[in-house]
Design a protein around this motif. Structure first.
Motif, PDB file in Angstrom:
ATOM      1  N   LEU A 194       0.935  -1.167  -0.016  1.00  0.00           N
ATOM      2  CA  LEU A 194      -0.151   0.180  -0.326  1.00  0.00           C
ATOM      3  C   LEU A 194       0.912   0.945  -0.219  1.00  0.00           C
ATOM      4  O   LEU A 194       0.457   2.729  -1.248  1.00  0.00           O
ATOM      5  CB  LEU A 194      -0.756  -0.151   1.466  1.00  0.00           C
ATOM      6  CG  LEU A 194      -2.395  -1.013   1.044  1.00  0.00           C
ATOM      7  CD1 LEU A 194      -2.519  -1.709   0.491  1.00  0.00           C
ATOM      8  CD2 LEU A 194      -3.330  -0.593   2.189  1.00  0.00           C
ATOM      9  N   GLU A 195       1.796   1.208   0.594  1.00  0.00           N
ATOM     10  CA  GLU A 195       2.526   2.463   0.958  1.00  0.00           C
ATOM     11  C   GLU A 195       3.398   1.983  -0.929  1.00  0.00           C
ATOM     12  O   GLU A 195       4.071   3.620  -1.020  1.00  0.00           O
ATOM     13  CB  GLU A 195       4.146   1.815   1.642  1.00  0.00           C
ATOM     14  CG  GLU A 195       3.522   1.954   2.891  1.00  0.00           C
ATOM     15  CD  GLU A 195       4.881   2.469   3.994  1.00  0.00           C
ATOM     16  OE1 GLU A 195       5.511   2.225   3.511  1.00  0.00           O
ATOM     17  OE2 GLU A 195       4.314   2.228   5.294  1.00  0.00           O
ATOM     18  N   LEU A 196       3.324   1.277  -2.149  1.00  0.00           N
ATOM     19  CA  LEU A 196       4.018   1.330  -3.257  1.00  0.00           C
ATOM     20  C   LEU A 196       2.989   2.113  -3.811  1.00  0.00           C
ATOM     21  O   LEU A 196       3.157   2.234  -4.877  1.00  0.00           O
ATOM     22  CB  LEU A 196       4.947   0.130  -2.831  1.00  0.00           C
ATOM     23  CG  LEU A 196       6.128  -0.011  -2.464  1.00  0.00           C
ATOM     24  CD1 LEU A 196       6.422  -1.505  -3.062  1.00  0.00           C
ATOM     25  CD2 LEU A 196       7.077   0.635  -2.792  1.00  0.00           C
ATOM     26  N   GLY A 197       1.831   2.314  -3.198  1.00  0.00           N
ATOM     27  CA  GLY A 197       0.384   2.565  -4.253  1.00  0.00           C
ATOM     28  C   GLY A 197      -0.380   1.588  -4.551  1.00  0.00           C
ATOM     29  O   GLY A 197      -1.397   1.533  -5.371  1.00  0.00           O
ATOM     30  N   ALA A 198      -0.360   0.026  -4.161  1.00  0.00           N
ATOM     31  CA  ALA A 198      -1.277  -0.765  -4.434  1.00  0.00           C
ATOM     32  C   ALA A 198      -2.649  -0.544  -4.057  1.00  0.00           C
ATOM     33  O   ALA A 198      -2.560   0.351  -2.867  1.00  0.00           O
ATOM     34  CB  ALA A 198      -0.339  -1.818  -4.061  1.00  0.00           C
ATOM     35  N   ASP A 199      -3.780  -1.235  -4.467  1.00  0.00           N
ATOM     36  CA  ASP A 199      -4.694  -0.454  -3.980  1.00  0.00           C
ATOM     37  C   ASP A 199      -5.791  -1.658  -2.925  1.00  0.00           C
ATOM     38  O   ASP A 199      -5.788  -2.450  -2.060  1.00  0.00           O
ATOM     39  CB  ASP A 199      -6.011  -0.946  -4.762  1.00  0.00           C
ATOM     40  CG  ASP A 199      -5.897   0.295  -6.175  1.00  0.00           C
ATOM     41  OD1 ASP A 199      -5.877   1.849  -5.411  1.00  0.00           O
ATOM     42  OD2 ASP A 199      -4.800   0.050  -7.096  1.00  0.00           O
ATOM     43  N   PHE A 200      -4.409  -3.397  -2.964  1.00  0.00           N
ATOM     44  CA  PHE A 200      -4.737  -4.327  -1.970  1.00  0.00           C
ATOM     45  C   PHE A 200      -3.450  -4.935  -1.470  1.00  0.00           C
ATOM     46  O   PHE A 200      -2.773  -5.382  -2.712  1.00  0.00           O
ATOM     47  CB  PHE A 200      -6.056  -5.246  -2.839  1.00  0.00           C
ATOM     48  CG  PHE A 200      -7.165  -4.709  -3.346  1.00  0.00           C
ATOM     49  CD1 PHE A 200      -8.123  -4.663  -2.657  1.00  0.00           C
ATOM     50  CD2 PHE A 200      -6.905  -4.643  -4.241  1.00  0.00           C
ATOM     51  CE1 PHE A 200      -9.631  -4.511  -2.797  1.00  0.00           C
ATOM     52  CE2 PHE A 200      -8.684  -3.916  -5.518  1.00  0.00           C
ATOM     53  CZ  PHE A 200      -9.208  -4.121  -4.579  1.00  0.00           C
ATOM     54  N   ALA A 201      -3.513  -5.457  -0.438  1.00  0.00           N
ATOM     55  CA  ALA A 201      -2.207  -6.492  -0.453  1.00  0.00           C
ATOM     56  C   ALA A 201      -2.220  -7.608   0.413  1.00  0.00           C
ATOM     57  O   ALA A 201      -3.473  -7.720   1.432  1.00  0.00           O
ATOM     58  CB  ALA A 201      -1.281  -5.323   0.978  1.00  0.00           C
ATOM     59  N   VAL A 202      -2.529  -8.658   0.019  1.00  0.00           N
ATOM     60  CA  VAL A 202      -2.853  -9.573  -0.315  1.00  0.00           C
ATOM     61  C   VAL A 202      -2.013 -10.886   0.570  1.00  0.00           C
ATOM     62  O   VAL A 202      -0.870 -11.098  -0.542  1.00  0.00           O
ATOM     63  CB  VAL A 202      -4.087 -10.766  -1.155  1.00  0.00           C
ATOM     64  CG1 VAL A 202      -4.634 -11.347  -1.054  1.00  0.00           C
ATOM     65  CG2 VAL A 202      -4.527  -9.160  -2.273  1.00  0.00           C
ATOM     66  N   ALA A 203      -2.114 -11.529   1.260  1.00  0.00           N
ATOM     67  CA  ALA A 203      -1.137 -13.131   1.272  1.00  0.00           C
ATOM     68  C   ALA A 203      -1.763 -14.064   1.497  1.00  0.00           C
ATOM     69  O   ALA A 203      -2.933 -14.203   2.223  1.00  0.00           O
ATOM     70  CB  ALA A 203      -0.165 -11.987   2.271  1.00  0.00           C
ATOM     71  N   SER A 204      -1.232 -15.221   2.201  1.00  0.00           N
ATOM     72  CA  SER A 204      -1.495 -16.228   2.640  1.00  0.00           C
ATOM     73  C   SER A 204      -0.707 -16.357   3.910  1.00  0.00           C
ATOM     74  O   SER A 204       0.365 -16.610   4.021  1.00  0.00           O
ATOM     75  CB  SER A 204      -1.041 -17.460   1.758  1.00  0.00           C
ATOM     76  OG  SER A 204      -0.851 -18.526   2.660  1.00  0.00           O
ATOM     77  N   GLY A 205      -1.692 -15.841   4.785  1.00  0.00           N
ATOM     78  CA  GLY A 205      -1.209 -15.939   6.865  1.00  0.00           C
ATOM     79  C   GLY A 205      -0.844 -17.507   7.003  1.00  0.00           C
ATOM     80  O   GLY A 205      -0.291 -17.435   7.641  1.00  0.00           O
ATOM     81  N   THR A 206      -1.093 -18.907   6.154  1.00  0.00           N
ATOM     82  CA  THR A 206      -0.622 -20.074   6.863  1.00  0.00           C
ATOM     83  C   THR A 206       1.485 -20.120   6.925  1.00  0.00           C
ATOM     84  O   THR A 206       1.555 -20.772   7.307  1.00  0.00           O
ATOM     85  CB  THR A 206      -0.868 -20.560   5.512  1.00  0.00           C
ATOM     86  OG1 THR A 206      -2.179 -20.543   5.356  1.00  0.00           O
ATOM     87  CG2 THR A 206      -0.757 -22.153   5.843  1.00  0.00           C
ATOM     88  N   LYS A 207       2.074 -18.559   5.616  1.00  0.00           N
ATOM     89  CA  LYS A 207       3.262 -19.241   5.802  1.00  0.00           C
ATOM     90  C   LYS A 207       3.821 -18.158   6.406  1.00  0.00           C
ATOM     91  O   LYS A 207       3.912 -18.722   8.133  1.00  0.00           O
ATOM     92  CB  LYS A 207       3.516 -18.445   4.321  1.00  0.00           C
ATOM     93  CG  LYS A 207       2.396 -18.728   2.911  1.00  0.00           C
ATOM     94  CD  LYS A 207       3.012 -20.607   3.204  1.00  0.00           C
ATOM     95  CE  LYS A 207       2.060 -21.170   1.622  1.00  0.00           C
ATOM     96  NZ  LYS A 207       1.013 -20.418   1.289  1.00  0.00           N
TER      97      LYS A 207
END
Length: 383
Positions: A194-207
């Motif tokens: 988001l600081e780089l301008g993206a609209d969404f940060a998405v992740a697998s919290g499994t990792k």
């Protein structure tokens, strides 16, 4: 908590933020991190005006975790919302299928997570055009015109290529496209999309976010508004919700994230340096390694480079002998756990990698032990 300490004092460090992220205000005789709330429904007399009505919509345990993740992904930023999901793929699907309609175009990485081809087939079945391009060299720019959504995976999994996220975001926004970044491999302590301008940060919290190999979880962080409202609606419709116990375990694990990340990243660099120059190793990749094709771009946008090292051995048989010879590294899929794991990725199909390609996830063991184990296994596998 945000970047500032209580009372507007000096900014707090990442470790302090992680330890205290998402905690409720202290109440005498109450636990600092309340236990999981197991509830399918809540007392609800009269009009449903409160925050908790039904277990598929909201849960107090999710709320604490969502606040914690939001504080890591976007510290100090107002108007940011996080939603947690049952898995990383549930989070990925929620963005793609909530933002896209028949006739839209989406750009995906051609070298991303191996489930993306399955997603592509489903998107195309719904009448959505899918274009792909590799992560390296910002190649997705070439197929961006007319797209509704750009999906970035940087570093890519398992090849560990990196793109210039800010550059791609600016180009996508200039064309009217939304941008989602899969931040699984970097974690919020390595990179903040988001600081780089993206609209969404998405992740697998499994990792690595949870880091113990005992939780399936995903999340989406984005700026509050219509786009995130659509993601929330999709979660409600599909019911891709995490269990309260998983959410509580995830929140508990976040407190040690900085300690784990620093240890694992440093050890990953040590392993990569030990592998560099080995005659049987080709295609060695680690973004934090000086001389890696992605290092220059990664160093501009990442604060930490992750715990995964990838490389290839000459043959499938050599890779399998190497994996069998390892003592401190389990032969298992996934990555980011405190116990080191490795696997021959070609056994799954779907990844465009050589038969001898190995993805090694570096854990929290002593780096000297890991390096010695890897080098010994290489020697044994040659026999």
């Amino acid at each position: 908590m945000n970047d500032s300490a209580r009372g507007g004092e000096r900014p707090v460090g990442e470790g302090t933020r992680a330890v205290r992220a998402g905690l409720p205000e202290p109440v005498k005789y109450e636990p600092t991190l309340p236990g999981p709330v197991f509830a399918a429904h809540f007392h609800l007399p009269g009009e449903p005006t409160g925050p908790y009505t039904y277990g598929r919509d909201e849960n107090p345990t999710w709320t604490h975790l969502e606040r914690a993740v939001g504080e890591l992904e976007a510290p100090g930023q107002d108007g940011v919302e996080t939603l947690v999901f049952a898995s990383g793929m549930a989070a990925i699907s929620s963005v793609l299928f909530s933002q896209l309609r028949a006739g839209d175009t989406v750009v995906l990485p051609s070298d991303g997570y191996q489930a993306l081809p399955l997603v592509r087939a489903q998107l195309e079945a719904y009448g959505i055009e899918v274009r792909t391009a590799p992560t390296a060299d910002d190649a997705q720019l070439d197929v961006l015109d007319g797209a509704r959504l750009l999906w970035i995976e940087s570093p890519s999994n398992p090849g560990l290529d990196v793109c210039d996220i800010r550059r791609l975001v600016e180009a996508a926004h200039a064309r009217g496209a939304l941008v989602a970044v899969d931040n699984t491999l970097a974690t919020p302590l390595g990179q903040r999309p988001l600081e780089l301008g993206a609209d969404f940060a998405v992740a697998s919290g499994t990792k690595q976010l949870t880091g113990h190999g005992d939780v399936l979880l995903g999340y989406v962080t984005g700026r509050a508004g219509e786009s995130m409202t659509a993601v929330r609606r999709w979660r409600k419709i599909v019911g891709a919700i995490p269990g309260p116990m998983e959410a509580w375990l995830a929140h508990r694990s976040i407190a040690t994230l900085p300690l784990r990340v620093d240890r694992q990243n440093a050890s990953a660099l040590a392993v990569a340096e030990a592998l560099r120059g080995r005659p049987e190793v080709t295609g060695l990749r680690y973004p934090g390694l000086p001389g890696d094709p992605s290092h220059e771009v990664a160093a501009r946008q990442m604060r930490r480079f992750g715990c995964v090292v990838s490389f290839a051995l000459p043959t499938r048989a050599r890779a399998e002998r190497f994996l069998e010879a390892l003592r401190f590294v389990d032969d298992a899929t996934s990555f980011g756990g405190v116990r080191s794991t490795a696997e021959r990725r070609g056994r799954w199909g779907g990844d465009a990698v050589p038969e001898g390609f190995v993805r090694l996830s570096v854990g929290a063991e002593d780096p000297e032990d890991l390096v010695a184990d890897v080098l010994r296994a290489l020697e044994e596998s040659a026999r």
